[in-house]
Motif scaffolding. Structure first.
Motif, PDB file in Angstrom:
ATOM      1  N   VAL A   6      -1.925  15.428  -4.740  1.00 29.87           N
ATOM      2  CA  VAL A   6      -2.382  14.070  -4.192  1.00 29.87           C
ATOM      3  C   VAL A   6      -3.555  13.691  -4.672  1.00 29.87           C
ATOM      4  CG1 VAL A   6      -2.382  12.536  -2.086  1.00 29.87           C
ATOM      5  CG2 VAL A   6      -1.029  14.744  -2.087  1.00 29.87           C
ATOM      6  N   PRO A   7      -3.568  12.539  -5.274  1.00 24.41           N
ATOM      7  CA  PRO A   7      -4.917  11.693  -5.707  1.00 24.41           C
ATOM      8  C   PRO A   7      -5.715  11.582  -4.827  1.00 24.41           C
ATOM      9  CG  PRO A   7      -2.946  10.563  -6.762  1.00 24.41           C
ATOM     10  CD  PRO A   7      -2.354  11.489  -5.643  1.00 24.41           C
ATOM     11  N   PHE A  99      -0.216   2.204 -19.478  1.00 23.94           N
ATOM     12  CA  PHE A  99      -1.483   2.610 -18.770  1.00 23.94           C
ATOM     13  C   PHE A  99      -1.232   2.637 -17.315  1.00 23.94           C
ATOM     14  CE2 PHE A  99      -2.765   1.656 -23.137  1.00 23.94           C
ATOM     15  CZ  PHE A  99      -3.362   3.087 -23.126  1.00 23.94           C
ATOM     16  N   TYR A 100      -0.521   1.368 -16.806  1.00 26.90           N
ATOM     17  CA  TYR A 100      -0.332   1.305 -15.427  1.00 26.90           C
ATOM     18  C   TYR A 100       0.343   2.313 -15.129  1.00 26.90           C
ATOM     19  CZ  TYR A 100      -1.915  -3.850 -15.931  1.00 26.90           C
ATOM     20  OH  TYR A 100      -2.642  -5.039 -16.169  1.00 26.90           O
ATOM     21  N   GLY A 101       1.502   2.686 -15.917  1.00 28.92           N
ATOM     22  CA  GLY A 101       2.339   3.591 -15.415  1.00 28.92           C
ATOM     23  C   GLY A 101       1.870   4.638 -15.232  1.00 28.92           C
ATOM     24  N   GLN A 106       1.405   8.700 -10.538  1.00 26.35           N
ATOM     25  CA  GLN A 106       0.709   9.679  -9.473  1.00 26.35           C
ATOM     26  C   GLN A 106       0.569   9.165  -8.170  1.00 26.35           C
ATOM     27  OE1 GLN A 106      -3.361   9.497 -11.358  1.00 26.35           O
ATOM     28  NE2 GLN A 106      -3.091  11.565 -12.227  1.00 26.35           N
ATOM     29  N   LEU A 107       0.722   7.991  -7.992  1.00 28.70           N
ATOM     30  CA  LEU A 107       0.599   7.186  -6.893  1.00 28.70           C
ATOM     31  C   LEU A 107       1.834   7.304  -5.767  1.00 28.70           C
ATOM     32  CD1 LEU A 107      -2.100   4.508  -7.130  1.00 28.70           C
ATOM     33  CD2 LEU A 107      -2.390   6.815  -6.367  1.00 28.70           C
ATOM     34  N   LEU A 108       2.968   7.041  -6.929  1.00 23.63           N
ATOM     35  CA  LEU A 108       4.543   6.987  -6.017  1.00 23.63           C
ATOM     36  C   LEU A 108       4.960   8.126  -6.143  1.00 23.63           C
ATOM     37  CD1 LEU A 108       5.508   3.869  -8.407  1.00 23.63           C
ATOM     38  CD2 LEU A 108       5.120   3.578  -6.128  1.00 23.63           C
ATOM     39  N   ALA A 109       4.797   8.911  -6.962  1.00 22.80           N
ATOM     40  CA  ALA A 109       5.372  10.455  -7.057  1.00 22.80           C
ATOM     41  C   ALA A 109       6.776  10.223  -6.557  1.00 22.80           C
ATOM     42  CB  ALA A 109       4.830  11.229  -6.089  1.00 22.80           C
ATOM     43  N   LEU A 110       7.374   9.656  -7.555  1.00 18.35           N
ATOM     44  CA  LEU A 110       8.995   9.332  -7.381  1.00 18.35           C
ATOM     45  C   LEU A 110       9.833  10.303  -7.949  1.00 18.35           C
ATOM     46  CD1 LEU A 110       9.232   5.540  -8.327  1.00 18.35           C
ATOM     47  CD2 LEU A 110       9.079   6.478  -5.980  1.00 18.35           C
ATOM     48  N   PRO A 111      11.224  10.647  -7.552  1.00 18.46           N
ATOM     49  CA  PRO A 111      11.942  11.486  -8.105  1.00 18.46           C
ATOM     50  C   PRO A 111      12.029  11.322  -9.544  1.00 18.46           C
ATOM     51  CG  PRO A 111      12.877  10.941  -6.066  1.00 18.46           C
ATOM     52  CD  PRO A 111      11.657   9.808  -6.374  1.00 18.46           C
ATOM     53  N   ARG A 112      12.398  12.470 -10.424  1.00 19.75           N
ATOM     54  CA  ARG A 112      12.421  12.045 -11.796  1.00 19.75           C
ATOM     55  C   ARG A 112      13.769  11.082 -12.264  1.00 19.75           C
ATOM     56  NH1 ARG A 112       9.554  15.347 -15.133  1.00 19.75           N
ATOM     57  NH2 ARG A 112       8.594  17.115 -14.303  1.00 19.75           N
ATOM     58  N   VAL A 129      -0.477  -4.919  -6.257  1.00 18.62           N
ATOM     59  CA  VAL A 129      -0.188  -4.712  -4.978  1.00 18.62           C
ATOM     60  C   VAL A 129      -0.081  -3.197  -4.605  1.00 18.62           C
ATOM     61  CG1 VAL A 129       1.762  -4.978  -3.224  1.00 18.62           C
ATOM     62  CG2 VAL A 129       1.243  -6.958  -4.733  1.00 18.62           C
ATOM     63  N   ALA A 130       0.452  -2.545  -5.426  1.00 20.14           N
ATOM     64  CA  ALA A 130       0.479  -0.976  -5.097  1.00 20.14           C
ATOM     65  C   ALA A 130      -1.004  -0.401  -4.878  1.00 20.14           C
ATOM     66  CB  ALA A 130       1.324  -0.230  -6.013  1.00 20.14           C
ATOM     67  N   LEU A 131      -1.925  -0.760  -5.840  1.00 22.02           N
ATOM     68  CA  LEU A 131      -3.185  -0.276  -5.834  1.00 22.02           C
ATOM     69  C   LEU A 131      -4.093  -0.568  -4.814  1.00 22.02           C
ATOM     70  CD1 LEU A 131      -4.315  -0.324  -9.771  1.00 22.02           C
ATOM     71  CD2 LEU A 131      -3.378   1.715  -8.418  1.00 22.02           C
TER      72      LEU A 131
END
Length: 255
Positions: A6-7, A99-101, A106-112, A129-131
């Protein structure tokens, strides 16, 4: 299975404690999605005015879906630029999304399995918005709501703009071609905080605008990309000189 990393600057708990209520995140995300999504109308009009068909215009919004790059492409084509140069300029503007991705992954940690679909929504607005959210739950809600509302509205208004281009007439007279870049700059401005970032932004503006009269349409955007490495090189030289002077001063004090 290894424990998920986790960041340090975001909370992974889903309780919402310490973060915004879900309703507030949704409200903010919808505000950004609707406000920016409406500028798709300006893109549709501008694109049709530059000679692209309705189908080509809609395909750009559906597949490319990054406003600054889309406006750069059709703007260069409208100015008589070479299609390959116009595409190259649009491509380099879109590289920032990669670079956004890296950060959002790291922040979203979505399934592959979900990541390739989520990548289509990695743009300036969803990133902003996410940040702004302190918890992973908030990041996911903000990213999803912003991406969905903006994607749907942007493509809908693109279609309406392309179909209504003939009724509006000369897009230059209305200044609609400036709507997309203006939105992009409004989102970017709060992110330019340090002195080095201001130097990069200022140098890019000088290069981009200064070379417009002497280079083919689309090329000044490519040249402006050199602002970052030039500024970083100059900053590195300055730091090296400062450290060198500091080292000599320290050596003289020891004597």
């Amino acid at each position: 299975m290894a424990e998920e990393t986790v960041p340090a600057d975001i909370r992974s708990d889903d309780s919402g404690e310490g973060g915004k209520p879900d309703a507030a995140v949704v409200r903010d995300a919808l505000g950004v999605g609707v406000a920016v999504g409406l500028s798709g109308f300006a893109f549709g009009v501008t694109s049709a005015g530059s000679g692209l068909t309705v189908l080509q215009t809609c395909a750009l919004s559906l597949l490319v879906f990054t406003g600054a790059s889309q406006f750069a492409l059709v703007g260069a084509l409208a100015g008589g630029g070479n299609p390959f140069t116009a595409a190259a300029g649009a491509f380099f503007l879109g590289v920032r999304n990669a670079f956004y991705g890296l950060r959002l992954s790291q922040l979203l940690a979505l399934p592959r399995a979900v990541r390739p679909f989520a990548a289509q929504w990695v743009i300036d607005e969803t990133t902003a918005v996410a940040l702004a959210q302190p918890t992973r739950r908030g990041v996911r809600i903000g990213f999803t709501v912003t991406g969905l509302s903006l994607y749907v509205l942007w493509n809908l208004t693109t279609l309406l703009g392309a179909l209504g281009a003939e009724a509006i007439g000369d897009t230059d007279a209305w200044g609609l071609d400036a709507a997309g870049p203006a939105v992009f700059l409004a989102l970017l401005a709060p992110m330019v905080r340090t002195g080095l970032e201001r130097v990069v932004a200022g140098l890019a503006v000088v290069l981009g605008l200064g070379l417009l009269p002497v280079l083919p349409s689309g090329v000044p955007v490519l040249v402006a990309a050199l602002a970052a490495p030039v500024a970083l090189w100059a900053d590195g030289r300055r730091r090296a000189r400062t450290e060198s002077v500091g080292g000599r001063d320290a050596a003289e004090e020891k004597r």
